[in-house]
Design an enzyme around this catalytic site. Structure first.
Site, PDB file in Angstrom:
ATOM      1  N   THR A  32      49.462  40.042  39.961  1.00  0.00           N
ATOM      2  CA  THR A  32      48.010  40.011  40.012  1.00  0.00           C
ATOM      3  C   THR A  32      47.582  39.465  41.369  1.00  0.00           C
ATOM      4  O   THR A  32      48.378  39.458  42.316  1.00  0.00           O
ATOM      5  CB  THR A  32      47.422  39.214  38.823  1.00  0.00           C
ATOM      6  OG1 THR A  32      45.995  39.321  38.846  1.00  0.00           O
ATOM      7  CG2 THR A  32      47.825  37.748  38.828  1.00  0.00           C
ATOM      8  N   ASN A  33      46.333  39.042  41.496  1.00  0.00           N
ATOM      9  CA  ASN A  33      45.876  38.501  42.778  1.00  0.00           C
ATOM     10  C   ASN A  33      44.900  37.363  42.509  1.00  0.00           C
ATOM     11  O   ASN A  33      44.607  37.040  41.355  1.00  0.00           O
ATOM     12  CB  ASN A  33      45.253  39.609  43.626  1.00  0.00           C
ATOM     13  CG  ASN A  33      44.106  40.269  42.895  1.00  0.00           C
ATOM     14  OD1 ASN A  33      43.086  39.641  42.640  1.00  0.00           O
ATOM     15  ND2 ASN A  33      44.291  41.528  42.523  1.00  0.00           N
ATOM     16  N   ARG A  34      44.380  36.760  43.561  1.00  0.00           N
ATOM     17  CA  ARG A  34      43.598  35.531  43.408  1.00  0.00           C
ATOM     18  C   ARG A  34      42.122  35.763  43.088  1.00  0.00           C
ATOM     19  O   ARG A  34      41.353  34.815  43.039  1.00  0.00           O
ATOM     20  CB  ARG A  34      43.743  34.680  44.676  1.00  0.00           C
ATOM     21  CG  ARG A  34      45.104  34.019  44.778  1.00  0.00           C
ATOM     22  CD  ARG A  34      45.282  33.320  46.116  1.00  0.00           C
ATOM     23  NE  ARG A  34      44.126  32.530  46.470  1.00  0.00           N
ATOM     24  CZ  ARG A  34      43.571  32.501  47.675  1.00  0.00           C
ATOM     25  NH1 ARG A  34      44.079  33.229  48.646  1.00  0.00           N
ATOM     26  NH2 ARG A  34      42.520  31.758  47.907  1.00  0.00           N
ATOM     27  N   SER A  35      41.718  37.009  42.855  1.00  0.00           N
ATOM     28  CA  SER A  35      40.306  37.251  42.554  1.00  0.00           C
ATOM     29  C   SER A  35      39.902  36.514  41.272  1.00  0.00           C
ATOM     30  O   SER A  35      40.583  36.603  40.259  1.00  0.00           O
ATOM     31  CB  SER A  35      40.069  38.752  42.371  1.00  0.00           C
ATOM     32  OG  SER A  35      38.792  38.956  41.831  1.00  0.00           O
ATOM     33  N   ALA A  69      39.231  43.382  42.345  1.00  0.00           N
ATOM     34  CA  ALA A  69      40.365  43.465  43.272  1.00  0.00           C
ATOM     35  C   ALA A  69      41.472  44.182  42.503  1.00  0.00           C
ATOM     36  O   ALA A  69      42.143  43.599  41.651  1.00  0.00           O
ATOM     37  CB  ALA A  69      40.798  42.065  43.677  1.00  0.00           C
TER      38      ALA A  69
END
Ligand code: CTP
Length: 408
Positions: A212-215, A279
């Protein structure tokens, strides 16, 4: 367009219920949002809480029936309902609801409501047996038929210790309903359908792990709320996040880019606009494992593959159907911000792109602030100073209003 509550004159009616203590919090929250909140307490409400509490949190007058019989009474009873943008009765007791339904006006609050020309919102609070009683149900229905907005009640624990339908909504939820109601009255996006995506997608590696990502989803959720404030019908397609859904939004929860693609394509069929604040992961594990991987199996070799590009798929759909009419994308960049954003604007056939530099520590992922540059399809480029994500949301919607008007 700004905050929908700013400078709004709200008359808060407070009835006799233990939920009165929450009404003080509601008055405080509304005041913090810029509303001018006067209060009217019934005699029963004053058994639970004093006018001084409301005066203290709002800085405005709190009226009681004494004001009705005072020298200004003849102006007060009609005036309160006239000089107001919205009357909110929270908590609304069974007794006051019955009086309103039948036009009985034997105190300042019910008089003000009968004389009012503005919308009225009630947040019922009472014992479950009282709320579900046919008499109360008929009264609530009759008010609804006359255009009164009924917020709640919720099912939950009552002060009596019993649980049931009759618990007043939390102040933050009532605030959401107030925004929804005001937006429907005067919002600049009334009658418009918007689809907003938010958060970082999850691409599973195994049963418990994912890429995943930091959004945080904050910017997308702020856009959804700002659109509701402007009266739009909002579908919010959200990747995993613990943010609460803006009242009035239709939320669709998804995990992966593929699921987001499906939800977006199904939702934009007749939409006026798509705002892709999510994101989206660019890569996903090619063959996610159903079970949890164990160390005993050795270090996994994870083969990645591309996820679908949602905006490109939307561009194709739009060429055939004309929907969504406006498409707005985001570009989170760590170098050559303007140039990369310009390329994405063209490649993804966008009307507007919101570019932000993710290397800044005070803006972008996870923060409450953002520093954006807007680029449109006509070649306009405009950079803005550090703003709250709510202000950025409002800015994007201002641009959307202009784009939609230009198409009319
Ligand atoms: N986006 C999308 N589908 C993807 C990836 C991104 O629709 N698979 C959308 C995002 O929601 C955003 C815009 O495209 O509105 C730009 O996303 P970004 O990640 O910055 O661009 P990418 O297309 O991933 O390009 P690059 O990897 O070159 O940065």
């Amino acid at each position: 367009m700004g905050n929908i509550l700013s400078e709004k004159r709200i008359l808060l009616g407070v009835c006799g219920s233990i939920a009165c203590y929450k009404a003080a919090d509601l008055a405080s929250k509304l005041t913090q949002q810029g509303a001018i909140v006067s209060t009217v307490l019934t005699a029963a409400a004053q058994q639970f809480i004093t006018p001084l509490t409301f005066q203290s949190v709002s800085g405005q007058r709190a009226f009681t029936d004494q004001d009705l019989w005072g020298s200004e009474g003849h102006i007060q009873h009609v005036g309160l309902g006239h000089q107001t943008d919205l009357i909110v009765i929270a908590p609304a007791s069974a007794n006051t609801i019955a009086k309103l339904a039948h036009g009985i006006c034997d105190n300042l609050l019910t008089l003000a409501c009968l004389a009012a020309t503005c919308p009225i919102l009630i947040a019922p609070a009472m014992d479950s047996g009282m709320y579900t009683h046919p008499a109360t149900q008929a009264n609530v229905e009759s008010l609804r038929q006359r255009g009164v907005y009924v917020a709640g009640p919720a099912i939950g624990r009552m002060a009596s210790g019993l649980s049931g339908l009759g618990r007043m909504l939390e102040p933050s939820e009532i605030l959401g309903h107030i925004r929804l109601l005001l937006g429907r009255q005067e919002g600049k996006l009334r009658g418009r359908r918007l689809v907003v995506t938010a958060g970082g997608t999850w691409e599973p590696i195994d049963a418990v792990r994912a890429i995943t990502n930091r959004s945080s989803g904050k910017q997308g959720f702020a856009i959804a709320q700002a659109a509701i404030d402007q009266g739009a019908e909002v579908t919010l397609i959200a990747a995993p996040t613990n943010l609460s859904t803006p009242v009035g939004a239709k939320r669709i929860d998804i995990h992966t880019a593929q699921e987001m693609l499906g939800a977006v394509l199904a939702s934009v069929q007749e939409a006026d606009a798509l705002i892709m604040a999510a994101a989206v992961a660019d890569y996903r594990p090619e063959s996610p494992v159903k079970e949890k991987l164990s160390k005993d199996q050795g270090i996994p070799q994870i083969q990645l593959t591309l996820t679908p590009d949602i905006l490109s798929a939307v561009a194709q759909l739009r060429t055939h159907s004309g929907f969504p009419r406006v498409v707005i994308g985001f570009a989170a960049e760590s170098s050559d911000l303007i140039e990369h954003a310009r390329q994405k604007l063209t490649r993804k056939k966008l009307d507007l792109i919101v570019a932000n530099d993710i290397t800044a520590t005070d803006a972008g992922f996870g923060t409450d602030t953002n520093r954006v540059t807007l680029l449109d399809a006509m070649g306009n480029v405009q950079s803005y100073p550090l703003m709250s994500k709510d202000e950025v949301a409002d800015l994007i919607l201002q641009k959307l209003v202009v784009l939609l008007e230009a198409m009319a």
